[in-house]
Design a protein around this motif. Sequence first.
Motif, short mmCIF file in Angstrom:
data_model
loop_
_atom_site.label_atom_id
_atom_site.label_comp_id
_atom_site.label_asym_id
_atom_site.label_seq_id
_atom_site.Cartn_x
_atom_site.Cartn_y
_atom_site.Cartn_z
N ALA A 1 0.84 -1.20 0.00
CA ALA A 1 0.00 0.00 0.00
C ALA A 1 0.87 1.25 0.00
O ALA A 1 0.57 2.22 -0.70
N ALA A 2 1.95 1.22 0.77
CA ALA A 2 2.81 2.40 0.83
C ALA A 2 3.43 2.71 -0.53
O ALA A 2 3.55 3.88 -0.91
N THR A 3 3.79 1.68 -1.27
CA THR A 3 4.36 1.95 -2.59
C THR A 3 3.30 2.52 -3.53
O THR A 3 3.59 3.36 -4.36
N ILE A 4 2.07 2.04 -3.39
CA ILE A 4 1.00 2.61 -4.23
C ILE A 4 0.81 4.08 -3.88
O ILE A 4 0.67 4.93 -4.75
N LEU A 5 0.84 4.36 -2.59
CA LEU A 5 0.64 5.75 -2.18
C LEU A 5 1.80 6.63 -2.64
O LEU A 5 1.60 7.80 -2.97
N SER A 6 3.01 6.10 -2.66
CA SER A 6 4.09 6.94 -3.19
C SER A 6 3.89 7.20 -4.66
O SER A 6 4.21 8.28 -5.14
N CYS A 7 3.38 6.21 -5.38
CA CYS A 7 3.10 6.44 -6.79
C CYS A 7 2.03 7.51 -6.95
O CYS A 7 2.08 8.33 -7.86
N TYR A 8 1.07 7.48 -6.06
CA TYR A 8 0.05 8.52 -6.06
C TYR A 8 0.73 9.89 -5.96
O TYR A 8 0.38 10.82 -6.67
N GLU A 9 1.72 9.99 -5.09
CA GLU A 9 2.44 11.25 -4.95
C GLU A 9 3.27 11.57 -6.19
O GLU A 9 3.31 12.71 -6.64
N PHE A 10 3.90 10.55 -6.72
CA PHE A 10 4.78 10.77 -7.86
C PHE A 10 4.02 11.22 -9.10
O PHE A 10 4.57 11.90 -9.96
N LEU A 11 2.76 10.83 -9.17
CA LEU A 11 2.00 11.05 -10.40
C LEU A 11 2.03 12.50 -10.83
O LEU A 11 2.17 12.80 -12.01
N THR A 12 1.91 13.42 -9.89
CA THR A 12 1.85 14.83 -10.27
C THR A 12 3.08 15.59 -9.81
O THR A 12 3.03 16.80 -9.65
#
Lengths: 388, 259
Positions: free
Chosen positions: A303-314
């Motif tokens: 989940a934490a890696t998904i959330l970092s991707c969420y951050e990285f997206l923009t």
Amino acid sequence: MSNPHRVANAPDSDGDAIPRLQFSDSKISGPLQETHRRDARHQVHLVPGGPLGQPLLRIHGYKYPQRVSVTCLDTFRIILTSPLLVVFVNDGPQGEDPAQQHHADAEALDEPSQDTGRRTTASNTTTAGHDVSLEITEPPAVGRIDESEIGHPSGTSSNTPHEIREATTASRTDIGENRETSFFLRHFSETPGRWMDLFDLDCYYSRQVPVLARHNLLVKYAACAFAAKQLGQVHGNKAVRGGVANKLSGMERWPERGAIDFNWFGMKYYDKSILLLMQYISEGTHAHRDSYNRRYNDEIIVAATILSCYEFLTATTAGWSRHLDGTQSLLRLTNQDDLFQFQPSPRPSPVPLTPPKALRAAFWNFARQDFLASCELSQATCDVTSNR
Amino acid sequence: MLVITRKHTRLNLDDLGMWRAMGLLVDEIGFISLSNSSEASEGPPRDDMTSNTLVWLLCKTANFIATNSKAASNGDHSDIAADEDQQVTTWRALDIEITAWYNGLPDTFQPSARITLPDSSPPNLRWETWYANSMCASTMQSYHMARMLLLINRPAKLLLECPPSYSPEAAAHRQDLLSVYRSMQTELRNHAIEICSIAQGRPDDSARVHMLQPLYFAGRCLTDTKDQEVVIELMNNIEKDLGWATEYRVKQLFQEWGT
């Protein structure tokens, strides 16, 4: 300097009256500034997680997607420190030490009346001419995660539900959370999850995350957050996966017509995930350790890696440090017990340990982000210096 | 005075036990070994671990760059010679490792199709390359980026020397700064062309979100305006189509090009 216009006193009969902010059920709705678009929607979540366990506030809005940091002055007053300085009265019992004074802006407060009944109106002038009025219609209700859908109730949500102040989204959409999460989860699996799987022949994120999501709310909300934000970035322009078809399934389509603010949904699920993540982390102190001497289970790391991707997206150059900080704090939280540093248990194990697939998938995703972070930050720092 | 601080990776790259447990294709002393899987299960290593092994090399490269810039900004001249020697050693080791990785690649990392575009195309970016496996397409873009990073950060002491990976013919040439400059530019451009030709082949969206950094470094090395336009369009379309932020890199490129 401050605008004398008092929003709270704007007559309702005037068609151009600025709607008041409504504080209701942990939710504040209404424009935050006069120039705001009329269709702008805001939502404020009260979530635990301040430096001393105070509530944090987040404003969700069409125009102001920034998270707003908040200092809780005492049980009755909360100040939002940025980007708008908003002072409002919160009559909800927070259970924190009233003596906690963390903010220098206390003088901006009008002492609220103590009869915090069902309808208390407070109006305060804020910085930069933003007048904000907050009307408290009822005390913030203690929310809880609505897990009326598939699967078994997650252990995460049942542990300390009273800590979670969940804003309802009924006013926003009536399609129901199950419909929502089905749509987003499927989109995650079909698009952003596949991005995370590019270097994984097992396709852990697109194939296994939906499976994990059946019983793990954190993973589910993280996936929904990423999916919704991605859709928001492309204005809901969603590719059809799985080839040409005469008819799409219901869950592939958003039931409402018109422009949907998917970014809002992204933030909604992001908040939910962060809440759960913080719970996990605070509860993890006494959790048992696995054979790698690790404290947290792999699903949290996924989940934490998904959330970092969420951050990285923009991620943008200007926003990089903030995003990195966010990512890093997540990492630090998960890293503090040598997340990836294997210390095989002292007793000799008969077979060499093979990390589970979830951990591998998360590890390599993290390694890529780690490289990117190093690469990005170098450049950002260079840009700053070259401008001098 | 310019203070350039660069960031090291968070993961400890020397913890070979951890990396090998995760499937990194290196032997006990940390040398790339694409033919031998460290897995208990026998058989050739999987393509994804070949890709992941490159990530480890990229991280090492990033740390090499970070260490260098830190040394440069310290202003401590006491052990500059020792630092320089260390730089040269590390750089050479990286060069050898990346070459070993490249030489060990299986056929899946070879292009499946390649065409030349019509003459009207930009001077350098006249090819489209397609890989049946987009993981391999993206990995090869990262490989060319790794090569560019190494070239850009070649220690000054090595400028007039030929690294071991160079061909003997090139090594036989007499080197002066002009020839070094030219050969460096040619090499960088060739890597940039490879990156862009894969991008122009329109790989699937997962490869596209991962190609931003390779495209950015490719853009930095392309000097022709038409080539640059192609790179910008490729980057812009990633954000437009997929929502993956690319604009900040576009701006950095414009800044660097002075346009």
